[in-house]
Design an enzyme around this catalytic site. Sequence first.
Site, short mmCIF file in Angstrom:
data_model
loop_
_atom_site.label_atom_id
_atom_site.label_comp_id
_atom_site.label_asym_id
_atom_site.label_seq_id
_atom_site.Cartn_x
_atom_site.Cartn_y
_atom_site.Cartn_z
N GLU A 142 3.22 -6.27 7.28
CA GLU A 142 2.32 -5.14 8.00
C GLU A 142 2.59 -4.93 9.17
O GLU A 142 2.71 -3.71 9.92
CB GLU A 142 0.78 -5.48 7.74
N ALA A 174 0.96 -1.05 0.02
CA ALA A 174 0.07 0.00 -0.10
C ALA A 174 1.00 1.32 0.08
O ALA A 174 1.90 1.23 0.27
CB ALA A 174 -0.95 -0.06 1.33
N GLU A 192 -1.93 -9.33 -0.83
CA GLU A 192 -3.29 -9.59 -0.66
C GLU A 192 -4.19 -9.77 -1.86
O GLU A 192 -5.17 -10.73 -2.00
CB GLU A 192 -3.75 -8.74 0.30
N GLY A 196 -0.36 -5.35 0.74
CA GLY A 196 -1.50 -5.32 -0.24
C GLY A 196 -1.42 -5.75 -1.49
O GLY A 196 -2.34 -6.40 -2.10
#
Length: 709
Positions: A136, A65, A114, A111
């Site tokens: 994270e 991200a 993911e 992300g």
Amino acid sequence: MSAFTTTLDESVALVTFDLPGEPVNKLSNAVKVEFEALLIRLRDDAEVRAVVLISGKPDSFIAGADIEEFTALTTQAEAERLSFEGQEMVSRVEILPKPVVAAIHGACLGGGLELALACHYRIATDHPKTQLGLPEVQLGLIPGAGGCQRLPRLIGASSALDMILTGRSERAAKAMRLGLVDEVVAPSILRPVALEAARRLLREGSTRRRSHGGVRELFLDRTPAGRRLVYRGARAAVLKRTGGHYPAPLAALEAVRVGLEHGVAAGLAEEHRAFGHLAVGDVSRKLVQIFFATTALKKDDGIAPGSAVPRQIRRLGVIGSGFMGAGIAGTAVLNVEVDTRLKDADLAKVGKGLKAAGGILGDRLKRRQITRPQHERLAGLLSGGIDYAGFSRADLVIEAVFEELELKRRVLAEVEAVTRPDTIFASNTSSIPIRDIAAAAVHPERVLGMHFFSPVEKMPLLEVIPTEATGPEAIVTAVRFGRRMGKTVIVVGDHPGFWVNRILSPYLNEAAMLLQEGVPIDAIDRTMTAWGFPVGPVALLDEVGLDVADKAAKVMYGAFGDRMEPAETLARMLAADRLGRKNAHGFYRYREGHKAGVDDSVYRLLQVRPGEDPDIALVERRLVYAMLNEAATACAEEVVRSARDGDIGAVFGIGFPAFRGGPLRMLDDVGASRAVETLHELQDAFGPRFRPAPALAEMARQGSRYYPA
Ligand code: NAI
């Protein structure tokens, strides 16, 4: 400009993600909007029957991200919404009625992973830059776009927790073994293999994910009772590693647990709730600040931009093949792949150094981080001898001989006599001013300090120390070379102890004073590990070596006078030939190289009786404020260029608790006036060494801070 381009290859849409103007692909709000619109078009376009998602960047599939966007979050609700929207976007990929293949080369993190997890098939390249992980927790967050749900379902709860709770990333081969990817290929054939996989999925007529059952998907993972054991083990491991100071891993564990026990919807809800809470929490803020600081340091060469060009280092010379010299040589060969020549006084020592340096390479081979041919090639770069043969071609020479000024001066003179006039000379001294070593140099503009920490291959920090005379070319060359060795580099002033040992010194000395007052060894160490340090100060003295610590303490006393007057503790220990871990004889006992409890006979040696009930809060305050106060003093003397460098040096050099941000960040949090008050109290009780740093007192008067509020 758009981030995605789509071309059609016989009914397979090849979607290339290439974020304009950025070195890596990141998921930002704008990217999300564009990607979702693209998904709708792909869904509705009858000509598109399958999709391949690939990156246009050289080193990143999707690096994660856009963390800048996290810092703009002000409320928990906003942060929750960010996570919720991420979950939605990722789900849209999963429910697309057309097969989606992720073609992964380069970083596939956070992300990015993911998103890849929601694809129906994953192919990764075997390139070392291809890394898959959910880092994270290292930013005090949890995977908030479905990662806590999809990863355990794909590879099993225990493997998934292992990755999520440590934030560790894996290369393709390991990812394949875990069941995280379906295929591993060479980078050159990634695209055709991915297109072919998409066609195969089409032929098979299914977007349903196959269950791979990686090697570690154990029986344990499949039963509720088994999973309870997994959760309990994971929790215990987290608490041991974090001392309970970092909430994110426990929150991630809970999001995984809720999802597996109560279903995906409940898991996703727990995930975005926890993400929202953590993202605006203090620990995450601190870890994100540290992340930004290290990122900024990667671009900071320590000189005025453009004032010099770094020299290319084709050959490195290392003098002194002892503990540090061998570590420097091995790490340089491993990470920079540079031809390296070790020199020591006799052949036995050279042999020992070469063996230790080679051991660093051997260790990587054993962990399968390098292949056998790579290992052979790297080992071939290492050589050694007792003379300066080969040094005439050296571009950089680092000395790590004994800590003696005369010796270091002599070595510098010898090196200048055999090397080119433009060869850079760096000293790894831990306490001798570089200007003293350089005093008689023919080319002082080429001389500087490169202070590594032990063990070199593990410790992430390097202090680069220019003198007044050092030229910008030498500085930028040392900084770049250190960075290529894998270090976070701070450029610090040529003051005794530089930065890290400067602030460490009064802290260790305070610990020595506490010992002399009869505060038990384990009480001191446990207080500081509970506070967040990886090891306590007394154990650290044992690690550093009491002889080395004593020498450093004397240098500091000589330079700074009364406030650094050494406690008698070390002298008494040394008189009894206690050197710490190195001779298995220190404050602790050692059995077969392992620490085996406090050595109670130390108390007799120090002529004290260990106190029954020490005032732990006071022990903590004395130790912490000894360090904070020195940090304020040294920062005012411009030993570091900025508070940022000072905090990074403390966190990476001595393991100052990252969740506290660093000593200067902590002074901001406490507030200068409150800190000065505490120091006054300590000064009244324990003497002038706690006199508040004048700069700190001034900050208290003005209400100023190190960082903008
Ligand atoms: P060490 O005693 O393990 O190694 C020193 C080596 O230098 C020995 O092998 C010795 O034979 C060699 N040597 C002495 N005179 C020489 C000469 N004229 N030519 C070639 N080789 C010579 O010591 P260590 O721990 O590696 O320390 C080396 C330097 O690194 C010192 O300046 C020390 O202050 C500094 N340092 C040490 C750290 C540590 O944790 N040990 C951390 C950071 C810096």
